[in-house]
Design a protein around this motif. Structure first.
Motif, short mmCIF file in Angstrom:
data_model
loop_
_atom_site.label_atom_id
_atom_site.label_comp_id
_atom_site.label_asym_id
_atom_site.label_seq_id
_atom_site.Cartn_x
_atom_site.Cartn_y
_atom_site.Cartn_z
N THR A 1 0.81 -1.33 -0.04
CA THR A 1 -0.03 0.07 0.19
C THR A 1 0.78 1.27 -0.05
O THR A 1 0.36 2.27 0.02
N ILE B 1 -1.24 5.88 -2.37
CA ILE B 1 -1.86 6.30 -3.35
C ILE B 1 -2.79 7.62 -2.84
O ILE B 1 -2.95 8.36 -3.68
N ASP B 2 -3.11 7.41 -1.70
CA ASP B 2 -3.94 8.66 -1.37
C ASP B 2 -3.30 10.05 -1.26
O ASP B 2 -3.71 10.98 -1.62
N LYS C 1 -2.67 11.01 -4.67
CA LYS C 1 -3.85 11.83 -5.35
C LYS C 1 -3.92 13.19 -4.83
O LYS C 1 -4.21 14.00 -5.40
N SER D 1 -5.56 13.50 -10.62
CA SER D 1 -5.52 12.27 -9.68
C SER D 1 -5.97 10.98 -10.21
O SER D 1 -5.66 9.83 -9.87
N GLU D 2 -6.97 10.99 -11.45
CA GLU D 2 -7.18 9.85 -12.17
C GLU D 2 -5.88 9.30 -12.81
O GLU D 2 -5.79 8.02 -13.02
N LYS E 1 -4.31 7.42 -10.21
CA LYS E 1 -4.95 6.02 -9.93
C LYS E 1 -4.80 5.04 -10.94
O LYS E 1 -4.50 4.02 -10.61
N GLU F 1 -2.87 2.53 -8.66
CA GLU F 1 -3.86 1.85 -8.11
C GLU F 1 -3.28 0.35 -7.93
O GLU F 1 -3.10 0.01 -9.10
N THR F 2 -3.61 -0.38 -7.06
CA THR F 2 -2.99 -1.74 -6.82
C THR F 2 -3.71 -2.72 -8.04
O THR F 2 -4.67 -2.56 -8.09
N GLN G 1 -5.31 -2.41 -16.82
CA GLN G 1 -4.70 -1.09 -16.51
C GLN G 1 -3.67 -0.56 -17.68
O GLN G 1 -3.46 0.60 -17.88
#
Length: 920
Positions: free
Chosen positions: A357, A402-403, A406, A413-414, A417, A421-422, A433
């Motif tokens: 994470t 990731i937060d 972002k 932020s997209e 992501k 993003e995992t 992805q």
């Protein structure tokens, strides 16, 4: 020069061959272009073009199978492996694929050489049982022993089931296709009416090829032309003729038919230069110079070829070719793994291999700084990726969520992501992805399509790769984690190339050794002629032992070396100007000493070989120190800086190197700030200073007591932690080296306070006068008409048993001899010996001028790495070598220092004295 292909066409014309009814079979597709050109040059009438096939294509027409690629074979083999392996012994796909590649190669060799699979696998199994006889006879065998022995027992079953499954699907690896071609040979011959096959330029043939070609020859529906010089066939020990000698003596066809042909070109006059160059890049740079010379002699470089022994040198070669060379044709493709976009997807795979994470800051910066990713973060005013990288560095953020990313990215932020993003260790999510990312990249590149054509071509090729991965993922269920997907990605990427467009028959030709088969050039430049490259040398990536291969007439490294020997000498046969280049300084990964081929040429003495060693031109240049003259703009900047104040550190920085002072104080250039993964020494020093300031500032004017010190000790943990958070920002001090440094900071402060306690217990009186007191002192210097200010903070001023002390804290180690001086002239010239003396004397000078102290005083350093030395006092020695010194700073001392101080500042501000770099 008369080429081999030219001789073949002329001979066929003499025999009145109907070219429209011929099918030419060549060792490679590449030679087909040159063959077609030769045919068109010799025929003066319009005909239907003959078929031109590579040997693989021809064999494929005989069998009813299609070649399967390596990845497809792995998956099909795994299906067989799962069906015939006990559940408790099944390995995951990523582990299986590591050894299965080697086993597939063995299956291929067994079938190509028509070895009985039952015989060889039974033989292998028997060998393993003999080798591990004490294992196989044990009554209580361990699971490992049982698994090991049962694996060898199952090899025959794997082979049989795998072959049957492939044949059922009308697919096959090369050996299986060849084996099936033998089965269909009789039927194939029966269907031939007027077609004739012409085999051209073959050398090493596997058993299946030998049978097929011999049978076609016996049936008079084929002819064969060998490309070999008579001298290699007659010499019974020369490896260049190893295979063709065997064909000539063992094939029954040549008992009654002529052997086409033995040429005599090799002994013709040749100019052979053997050049040793240091390292791979040295070879390639020499090729560039050689091409320039050849260009002057031959305007078009027709009939010139560069043959790369090590094909990984293609990119350096392309960057070394002179611009005026003209048309170039590159036979080999550029590996996709070598282009910049490959590093982007590799970085993403490595980032997501673990389902963490938190992301390591260097991994994040690597992705955000990628040349293809940065445009995704463009806004009207700036680039968000640059802002994120700056925030990471300035705040010492070693790991990010990731937060957090972002939040930093804001409106972008997209994209964060999409990148971070995992993937949840799920291959389907990973491919989705990556597909979305490719689409985003395409949209950005399309905005300036004309300038991004090459990048779009890269992107298209990677889209093909990921589409193939997606197809495999949907077809098979074995890609069950990111690690397996990453391995497949690298495997596919290894075999994918970006093909060049060029004029196949014009100008300079660049190719690998295998692409040179059947082709002839007047000028040949051959690189990387080193052992381990040409020839490749011993390699044992096989489950089949060497002696078993010998018994079953399968090729070993000796035969593979003979193949390279043939290619090497065949290139030399018709060439007139030959340049053989080797690496004089090879390392473990890039081959060994110069090749045996060079030594063999020397021993043969057929040709006069010129030897040269080349090295880069290293001009003798004087190391000129940088000198900056003081322009009016620089003087104006000096005046501004003089008004803001000369600090002790700035002046000692000038003493160390005037150029460093110029860069930092005049130009305002700061050192690059990277993320402090480990707490730096200067950060540690700042934390110690700030902690002691917090402790001692509130008691200015008071006498230090044991109670006060005891209260300070109780606050160490909280205060040090506070300053670590302030200075080290979001850096992690909870583990590793940083935790150790955090403990050291607390240890230093505790030991310092213990030292203070000891002094008080021994009856000494310490009164704190000032802590971190700031000084600003004007100074008048003759010849300078603008204001000069001295500035600086003194760490501590106290009265110790009635004597005023000026103290400077140092977190590092300081020896006594670093705060002693003999000659005053040295203090402004020798940074290493006297910079610390200069600093503490300047503090004393400023405080005296501001009437904050009354002379005489003492000044010195407390070294936290040498606390046992206590207060290390400044001392003035009468002469070098004497032990006696005066530790008291009087007005006379400061007057002597003032002379040197003014002299130094005058030098800095003098427009006639340049900033000259010191040779340090």
């Amino acid at each position: 020069m008369v080429s081999f292909l030219n001789d073949v066409i002329v001979d066929l014309q003499k025999k009145n061959a109907d070219f429209s009814q011929l099918t030419f079979v060549l060792p490679s597709k590449r030679a087909g272009v040159f063959l077609k050109n030769q045919i068109s040059n010799h025929l003066n009438k319009t005909i239907f073009a003959p078929k031109i096939l590579s040997i693989e294509e021809f064999i494929e027409t005989l069998s009813d199978l299609k070649y399967a690629n390596n990845t497809e074979l792995l998956f099909e083999f795994y299906k067989v492996y799962l069906s015939h392996t006990p559940k408790d012994q099944i390995e995951p796909f990523d582990t299986f694929s590591k050894w299965a590649q080697m086993l597939l190669q063995d299956f291929n060799e067994i079938d190509r050489y028509l070895v009985s699979p039952n015989h060889i696998f039974d033989y292998l199994n028997a060998i393993k049982e003999i080798e591990h006889q004490h294992w196989s006879l044990e009554e209580n065998q361990t699971p490992y022993v049982k698994n090991y022995l049962s694996f060898w027992n199952r090899l025959k079953l794997f082979y049989t089931e795998f072959s049957n499954q492939l044949i059922k699907n009308k697919k096959g690896y090369q050996g299986l296709v060849y084996k099936e071609a033998i089965e269909n040979l009789e039927q194939f011959i029966d269907t031939q009416d007027n077609e004739t096959y012409v085999f051209i330029g073959f050398n090493a043939l596997n058993k299946a090829e030998e049978i097929i070609i011999q049978e076609l020859l016996q049936q008079n529906i084929a002819s064969i032309y060998w490309d070999i010089d008579a001298s290699f066939v007659k010499d019974q020990i020369h490896d260049a003729g190893l295979f063709i000698r065997a064909h000539k003596s063992q094939w029954h066809y040549f008992n009654n038919e002529d052997f086409n042909w033995l040429s005599n070109y090799y002994n013709s006059e040749k100019k052979i230069n053997c050049i040793g160059a240091p390292k791979n890049i040295g070879q390639i740079k020499y090729v560039g110079e050689l091409l320039s010379d050849l260009k002057q002699q031959n305007a078009t470089l027709e009939n010139t070829a560069i043959v790369l022994g090590d094909e990984s040198l293609l990119i350096p070669l392309l960057n070394s070719i002179p611009k005026n060379i003209g048309p170039i044709n590159i036979t080999m493709g550029l590996p996709l793994s070598s282009i910049p976009m490959a590093s982007l997807f590799e970085s993403l795979f490595r980032l997501h291999k673990s389902s963490t994470t938190k992301f390591y800051h260097k991994d994040v910066i690597t992705i955000l700084s990628n040349q293809f990713i940065k445009p995704l973060f463009n806004t009207e005013n700036d680039n968000i990726s640059d802002y994120i990288n700056s925030e990471i560095q300035q705040n010492n953020i070693s790991y990010l969520t990731i937060d957090h990313l972002k939040t930093l990215a804001g409106t972008k932020s997209e994209i964060i992501k999409l990148l971070f993003e995992t993937w949840q260790n799920n291959s389907k999510i990973a491919l989705e992805q990556c597909a979305k990312l490719i689409l985003e990249l395409k949209n950005v590149l399309d905005q300036n399509k004309q300038n991004n054509l090459l990048a779009l071509e890269y992107l298209y090729r990677f889209n093909v790769v990921f589409n193939e991965l997606n197809t495999l993922n949907n077809t098979y269920s074995y890609i069950n984690n990111i690690s397996v997907l990453f391995g497949l990605y690298k495997e596919i990427l290894k075999n994918e190339t970006l093909d060049f467009k060029g004029e196949p028959l014009k100008g300079l030709q660049i190719m690998g050794m295998l692409e040179s088969r059947v082709l002839d050039f007047e000028t040949v430049i051959l690189t990387s002629v080193n052992e381990g490259i040409l020839p490749a040398g011993k390699s044992n990536s096989s489950f089949i032992p060497f002696d078993v291969k010998l018994e079953n007439s399968m090729p070993t490294y000796k035969e593979k070396d003979a193949v390279y020997t043939y290619h090497f000498y065949r290139l030399l046969q018709r060439a007139k100007d030959i340049h053989i280049i080797y690496n004089t300084e090879p390392d473990v990964l890039n081959g060994g000493e110069k090749s045996r081929f060079i030594t063999q040429l020397e021993i043969d003495k057929t040709h006069n070989i010129k030897h040269n060693l080349v090295s880069p031109k290293v001009p003798i240049t004087e190391c000129n120190l940088i000198e900056i003259s003081k322009s009016s703009e620089i003087i104006d900047e000096l005046k501004r800086y003089s008004k803001s104040g000369f600090s002790p550190s700035a002046l000692t920085n000038y003493i160390r190197n005037p150029l460093a002072f110029y860069y930092e104080k005049i130009l305002g250039i700061k050192q690059y700030e990277d993320v402090e993964e480990s707490v730096a020494l200067n950060t540690l020093g700042t934390i110690i200073h700030n902690t002691l300031e917090d402790f001692y500032k509130p008691i200015e004017g008071q006498i230090l007591t044991l109670e006060i010190i005891s209260e300070m000790v109780s606050k160490i943990d909280d205060t040090v932690s506070h300053h670590f958070k302030t200075e080290y920002k979001q850096g992690d001090i909870t583990k590793g080296k940083n935790l150790i440094i955090y403990k050291i900071a607390k240890h230093y402060i505790l030991n310092f306070l213990k030292l203070e306690s000891k002094d008080i217990k021994e009856g000494n009186t310490i009164k704190i006068l000032a802590i971190e007191t700031k000084n600003e002192v004007p100074i008048d210097i003759d010849g300078l008409e603008f204001p000069i200010i001295l500035t600086g903070k003194v760490d501590r001023v106290d009265i110790y048993n009635g004597i005023t002390r000026i103290i400077d804290y140092k977190s590092g180690r300081v020896e006594q001899n670093k705060v002693e001086i003999v000659n005053w002239e040295d203090i402004s010239s020798d940074y290493d010996k006297y910079s610390k003396s200069f600093q503490i004397l300047m503090y004393a000078y400023m405080m005296y001028k501001q009437k904050k102290i009354v002379l005489p005083v003492e000044a010195g350093i407390i070294s936290f790495k040498k606390l046992s030395s206590g207060f290390i006092k400044f001392g003035k020695k009468a002469s070098k070598g004497t032990r006696t010194k005066d530790n008291i700073i009087t007005e006379e001392t400061l007057i002597a220092f003032e002379i040197e101080l003014k002299k130094l500042i005058s030098e800095i501000c003098d427009p006639n004295i340049n900033f000259i770099e010191k040779d340090v």
